[in-house]
Scaffold this active site. Structure first.
Site, PDB file in Angstrom:
ATOM      1  N   SER A 121      33.014  36.660  39.627  1.00 31.97           N
ATOM      2  CA  SER A 121      33.375  37.881  39.267  1.00 31.97           C
ATOM      3  C   SER A 121      34.466  38.435  39.306  1.00 31.97           C
ATOM      4  O   SER A 121      35.554  39.199  38.874  1.00 31.97           O
ATOM      5  CB  SER A 121      33.452  38.655  40.566  1.00 31.97           C
ATOM      6  OG  SER A 121      34.255  38.009  41.686  1.00 31.97           O
TER       7      SER A 121
ATOM      8  N   LYS B 228      38.226  39.560  46.107  1.00 28.12           N
ATOM      9  CA  LYS B 228      38.983  40.754  45.474  1.00 28.12           C
ATOM     10  C   LYS B 228      40.441  41.656  44.607  1.00 28.12           C
ATOM     11  O   LYS B 228      41.215  40.696  45.528  1.00 28.12           O
ATOM     12  CB  LYS B 228      38.057  42.288  45.310  1.00 28.12           C
ATOM     13  CG  LYS B 228      35.777  41.539  45.693  1.00 28.12           C
ATOM     14  CD  LYS B 228      35.568  41.534  44.202  1.00 28.12           C
ATOM     15  CE  LYS B 228      34.035  40.918  44.682  1.00 28.12           C
ATOM     16  NZ  LYS B 228      34.012  40.567  43.718  1.00 28.12           N
TER      17      LYS B 228
END
Length: 121
Positions: free
Chosen positions: A37, A96
């Site tokens: 991701s 993230k």
């Protein structure tokens, strides 16, 4: 009885090493990137070193026990945090990039990210 005294001395000799391990785990840690991701910046399987004191101090081994906070994440930083309980059991951590901070308006339309009304490249 002398066997117990000898064992106690050996255990006492290990205490400094145990203290070093605990202090190191409190200050920093290593995290494996679990998924793709974050590509192209980071790839699945990469090893990331994290500063556990970047934003504040938490008690070791207790993820919710924040003692003091001296900073908050800034836009563009990469953060590591515990995944919510409802998330996939294979992912205990999320890694993230911070896109918005308090007061920002973040939107995604047609796979394009906008921040405060301006498209982010």
């Amino acid at each position: 009885m002398s066997h117990l005294v000898s064992l106690a001395r050996k255990a006492r000799a290990l205490l400094p090493y145990i203290g070093i391990v605990l202090a190191t785990q409190t200050l920093c840690g290593a995290v494996w990137i679990p998924s793709g991701s974050m590509e192209p910046t980071m790839h699945a399987g990469d090893l990331l070193t994290v500063n556990r004191l970047a934003y504040g101090f938490h008690l070791p081994f207790v993820s919710t026990a924040e003692v003091v906070r001296w900073s908050t994440p800034a836009r563009g930083e990469i953060i590591v945090f515990n995944a919510p309980p409802a998330a996939s059991p294979s992912e205990a951590l999320y890694i993230k990039r911070v896109v918005g901070v308090a007061g920002d308006v973040v939107a995604v339309k047609d796979y394009r990210l906008t921040l405060n009304g301006k498209e982010v490249p």
